[in-house]
Write a protein that holds these residues in place. Structure first.
Motif, mmCIF file in Angstrom:
data_model
loop_
_atom_site.group_PDB
_atom_site.id
_atom_site.type_symbol
_atom_site.label_atom_id
_atom_site.label_comp_id
_atom_site.label_asym_id
_atom_site.label_seq_id
_atom_site.Cartn_x
_atom_site.Cartn_y
_atom_site.Cartn_z
ATOM 1 N N ALA A 152 -19.711 27.977 14.003
ATOM 2 C CA ALA A 152 -20.011 26.560 14.231
ATOM 3 C C ALA A 152 -20.372 25.973 12.870
ATOM 4 O O ALA A 152 -20.882 26.677 11.993
ATOM 5 C CB ALA A 152 -21.163 26.376 15.213
ATOM 6 N N ALA A 153 -20.091 24.689 12.697
ATOM 7 C CA ALA A 153 -20.390 24.045 11.413
ATOM 8 C C ALA A 153 -20.628 22.555 11.635
ATOM 9 O O ALA A 153 -20.226 21.985 12.654
ATOM 10 C CB ALA A 153 -19.248 24.255 10.429
ATOM 11 N N TRP A 154 -21.270 21.956 10.644
ATOM 12 C CA TRP A 154 -21.554 20.517 10.690
ATOM 13 C C TRP A 154 -21.488 19.977 9.265
ATOM 14 O O TRP A 154 -21.971 20.624 8.317
ATOM 15 C CB TRP A 154 -22.935 20.278 11.291
ATOM 16 C CG TRP A 154 -23.341 18.835 11.375
ATOM 17 C CD1 TRP A 154 -23.039 17.958 12.388
ATOM 18 C CD2 TRP A 154 -24.130 18.096 10.437
ATOM 19 N NE1 TRP A 154 -23.586 16.727 12.126
ATOM 20 C CE2 TRP A 154 -24.263 16.794 10.928
ATOM 21 C CE3 TRP A 154 -24.735 18.421 9.214
ATOM 22 C CZ2 TRP A 154 -24.978 15.802 10.260
ATOM 23 C CZ3 TRP A 154 -25.449 17.446 8.544
ATOM 24 C CH2 TRP A 154 -25.561 16.153 9.070
ATOM 25 N N ILE A 155 -20.885 18.792 9.138
ATOM 26 C CA ILE A 155 -20.787 18.099 7.847
ATOM 27 C C ILE A 155 -21.320 16.685 8.024
ATOM 28 O O ILE A 155 -20.950 15.981 8.978
ATOM 29 C CB ILE A 155 -19.338 18.057 7.334
ATOM 30 C CG1 ILE A 155 -18.809 19.481 7.108
ATOM 31 C CG2 ILE A 155 -19.233 17.230 6.048
ATOM 32 C CD1 ILE A 155 -17.342 19.550 6.757
ATOM 33 N N GLU A 156 -22.174 16.265 7.100
ATOM 34 C CA GLU A 156 -22.748 14.913 7.115
ATOM 35 C C GLU A 156 -21.609 13.897 7.019
ATOM 36 O O GLU A 156 -20.621 14.100 6.313
ATOM 37 C CB GLU A 156 -23.736 14.784 5.938
ATOM 38 C CG GLU A 156 -24.571 13.533 5.959
ATOM 39 C CD GLU A 156 -23.867 12.382 5.242
ATOM 40 O OE1 GLU A 156 -24.010 11.242 5.711
ATOM 41 O OE2 GLU A 156 -23.165 12.636 4.247
ATOM 42 N N LYS A 157 -21.737 12.809 7.773
ATOM 43 C CA LYS A 157 -20.663 11.850 7.979
ATOM 44 C C LYS A 157 -20.064 11.290 6.681
ATOM 45 O O LYS A 157 -18.844 11.237 6.524
ATOM 46 C CB LYS A 157 -21.144 10.682 8.845
ATOM 47 C CG LYS A 157 -20.020 9.722 9.227
ATOM 48 C CD LYS A 157 -20.514 8.497 9.974
ATOM 49 C CE LYS A 157 -21.002 8.883 11.328
ATOM 50 N NZ LYS A 157 -21.391 7.722 12.156
ATOM 51 N N SER A 158 -20.895 10.870 5.726
ATOM 52 C CA SER A 158 -20.342 10.253 4.509
ATOM 53 C C SER A 158 -19.558 11.265 3.677
ATOM 54 O O SER A 158 -18.563 10.912 3.038
ATOM 55 C CB SER A 158 -21.439 9.613 3.661
ATOM 56 O OG SER A 158 -22.296 10.595 3.106
ATOM 57 N N ARG A 159 -19.952 12.529 3.684
ATOM 58 C CA ARG A 159 -19.194 13.563 2.962
ATOM 59 C C ARG A 159 -17.833 13.769 3.617
ATOM 60 O O ARG A 159 -16.821 13.899 2.940
ATOM 61 C CB ARG A 159 -19.963 14.892 2.935
ATOM 62 C CG ARG A 159 -21.211 14.857 2.079
ATOM 63 C CD ARG A 159 -21.870 16.234 1.975
ATOM 64 N NE ARG A 159 -21.013 17.149 1.243
ATOM 65 C CZ ARG A 159 -20.650 18.372 1.667
ATOM 66 N NH1 ARG A 159 -21.081 18.831 2.829
ATOM 67 N NH2 ARG A 159 -19.876 19.139 0.927
#
Length: 190
Positions: free
Chosen positions: A89-96
């Motif tokens: 599972a992973a998550w990336i901050e929206k602006s990046r």
């Protein structure tokens, strides 16, 4: 997991690796920073159930906050060191994420997730997963959790900090990176 060193016979470029993955969709493949092809066994039913529980909690939190983009285990990311990895599972901050072009998003995105989660299955080697978690941190991940259901432990990786090991935690907070996110591990331990 098996790692094959294909060099110098075969250069596993980004394009060649993508083609290999498309031609073999039933395989779980990664590429190391050294160009090794890594093949992983499919997850067993229990590991799959546990992974869905963890991934869905991250997805649900992200749907409520809309702070970024969440991914399941089928997503591959091209890390700055050249490895192509697929965390559970992973998550990336929206602006990046939004700084990537649509073409970059369609392929193995050239970005290291801000948060990564790996779930150790019975066939996984703990030392190899710990090295993979450190690789994520070395390439820009701010937070990583390595979950070992058999030992009921969670290894917490934070950028610039020593690894913490939590014994049988009922939950863990993703603060400050993931505001108000608390992962419930009780379904994993039971």
């Amino acid at each position: 997991m098996i790692a094959l060193n294909l060099r110098p016979t075969i250069e596993l470029t980004d394009e060649a690796f993508e083609q290999l993955c498309r031609s073999n969709p039933e395989l779980r493949l990664e590429r190391s920073a050294q160009g090794e092809l890594i093949a992983m066994a499919p997850a067993g039913s229990e590991s799959s159930r546990q992974n869905l529980s963890l991934s869905s909690q991250l997805w649900h939190w992200n749907q409520q906050t809309k702070l970024g983009v969440a991914f399941d285990s089928s997503a591959g990311f091209r890390l700055p060191n050249g490895a192509i990895r697929s965390p559970d599972a992973a998550w990336i901050e929206k602006s990046r994420w939004q700084r990537l072009t649509p073409e970059q998003r369609r392929r193995f995105a050239p970005i290291c997730p801000d948060f990564v989660l790996e779930l150790k299955s019975p066939t996984d080697d703990l030392a190899a997963l710990q090295a993979k978690m450190q690789e994520y941190v070395d390439n820009g991940a701010q937070l990583g959790w390595l979950v070992d259901p058999e030992m009921r432990q969670v290894y917490c990786y934070r950028s610039g900090q020593a690894v913490q090991v939590f014994e049988h935690p009922p939950c863990l907070s993703g603060e400050p990176l993931l505001p108000n996110f608390v992962m419930d591990f009780t379904l994993i331990w039971d």
